[in-house]
Write a protein that holds these residues in place. Structure first.
Motif, PDB file in Angstrom:
ATOM      1  N   LEU A 295       0.825  -1.212   0.000  1.00  0.00           N
ATOM      2  CA  LEU A 295       0.000   0.000   0.000  1.00  0.00           C
ATOM      3  C   LEU A 295       0.856   1.257   0.000  1.00  0.00           C
ATOM      4  CD1 LEU A 295      -2.734   1.473   0.214  1.00  0.00           C
ATOM      5  CD2 LEU A 295      -2.576   1.183   2.703  1.00  0.00           C
TER       6      LEU A 295
ATOM      7  N   ALA B 201       2.052   2.033  -3.393  1.00  0.00           N
ATOM      8  CA  ALA B 201       0.958   2.520  -4.239  1.00  0.00           C
ATOM      9  C   ALA B 201       0.653   3.985  -3.957  1.00  0.00           C
ATOM     10  CB  ALA B 201      -0.292   1.669  -4.013  1.00  0.00           C
ATOM     11  N   MET B 202       0.606   4.353  -2.689  1.00  0.00           N
ATOM     12  CA  MET B 202       0.284   5.734  -2.319  1.00  0.00           C
ATOM     13  C   MET B 202       1.368   6.694  -2.799  1.00  0.00           C
ATOM     14  SD  MET B 202      -2.664   5.396  -0.950  1.00  0.00           S
ATOM     15  CE  MET B 202      -3.013   6.921  -0.061  1.00  0.00           C
TER      16      MET B 202
ATOM     17  N   ALA C 156       1.117   6.962  -6.660  1.00  0.00           N
ATOM     18  CA  ALA C 156      -0.065   7.740  -7.050  1.00  0.00           C
ATOM     19  C   ALA C 156       0.166   9.223  -6.794  1.00  0.00           C
ATOM     20  CB  ALA C 156      -1.291   7.244  -6.295  1.00  0.00           C
TER      21      ALA C 156
ATOM     22  N   LEU D  13      -6.516  -1.184  -1.530  1.00  0.00           N
ATOM     23  CA  LEU D  13      -6.019  -0.266  -2.550  1.00  0.00           C
ATOM     24  C   LEU D  13      -7.157   0.532  -3.171  1.00  0.00           C
ATOM     25  CD1 LEU D  13      -3.386  -2.295  -4.635  1.00  0.00           C
ATOM     26  CD2 LEU D  13      -2.934  -0.380  -3.112  1.00  0.00           C
TER      27      LEU D  13
ATOM     28  N   CYS E 243      -6.331   4.240  -2.266  1.00  0.00           N
ATOM     29  CA  CYS E 243      -5.402   4.822  -3.240  1.00  0.00           C
ATOM     30  C   CYS E 243      -6.168   5.595  -4.309  1.00  0.00           C
ATOM     31  CB  CYS E 243      -4.567   3.713  -3.885  1.00  0.00           C
ATOM     32  SG  CYS E 243      -3.295   4.353  -5.003  1.00  0.00           S
TER      33      CYS E 243
END
Length: 233
Positions: free
Chosen positions: A139, A142-143, A146, A178, A182
């Motif tokens: 995670l 991903a953050m 992004a 996610l 996200c």
């Protein structure tokens, strides 16, 4: 196809990963095999293709009118990064017409010491309109990706990094987290072997699903069957 049209095309559909590495039976130096795989995927209802190498992407785009997620896999000394690692590879993918460029978005550093987020920001600055996918495992990754400008985050690397080693099944709970937390669109990829698993990924909030080995790698498919049969003894 503009960005909105591409998003609508991918939403709720299947992207088929058409790849063959040099050690695999379907690899040919001159190419020609993956475009046939892409044609078969289109015939079966796929909404997109994921492909490796400029050669295959060019050949696939000549064979089918489907958006292509493009990558270049290459090993670099001193880093575990191997999916679209440098700007040279991004330049090549832009030049060959990849609709989405996927880069490795895990926590390892690139050969020049930059992070995945640094790399995505550099791509966004150079190619402001290019759609970018970050292949992540956690995670936090991903953050970060992004926030740096990735349009999509894919679960591609989950189970393949030191932090996620041992995860060898489709992680539906992770996909759900996610999708909830996200801001980038979630692409479920990795360890998806059955249509039922693909449906569960979409139900968990994935924007689209990428399936490769279960469709386009005959040796892997055969091994799954033979292992099951041998397991009866």
């Amino acid at each position: 196809m503009n960005k909105q049209q591409l998003l609508e095309q991918l939403h709720g559909g299947l992207v088929v990963s058409c790849q063959a590495l040099e050690h695999e039976p379907l690899y040919r130096p001159e190419g020609g095999v993956m475009p046939l795989m892409a044609k078969a995927a289109l015939q079966g209802g796929a909404v997109g293709i994921r492909a490796n190498t400029v050669r295959d992407i060019r050949q696939i785009k000549q064979a089918v009118e489907l958006p292509v997620i493009g990558i270049i896999k290459k090993d670099y000394p001193g880093t575990s990064m191997y999916i679209t690692v440098t700007m040279d590879e991004v330049d090549a993918l832009v030049d060959c017409g990849a609709d989405i460029i996927a880069v490795q978005g895990t926590s390892a550093l690139r050969p020049d010491g930059s992070s995945a987020a640094d790399f995505i920001r550099a791509i966004r600055e150079k190619y402001p309109n290019q759609l970018i996918m970050a292949d992540i495992a956690r995670l936090e990754e991903a953050m970060d990706c992004a926030a740096a400008g990735a349009d999509f985050v894919g679960t591609t690397m989950r189970g393949y990094t030191p932090e996620t080693k041992g995860i060898d099944e489709t992680d539906i709970d992770f996909i759900a987290v996610l999708a909830r937390e996200c801001p980038a669109k979630v692409i479920a990829e990795g360890h998806i072997h059955t249509p039922e698993q693909a449906v569960r990924c979409l139900d968990a909030g994935a924007w689209t699903v990428v399936v490769g080995g279960a469709i386009t790698r005959p040796a892997e498919i055969t091994a799954r069957f033979t292992a099951a049969l041998q397991g009866r003894n």
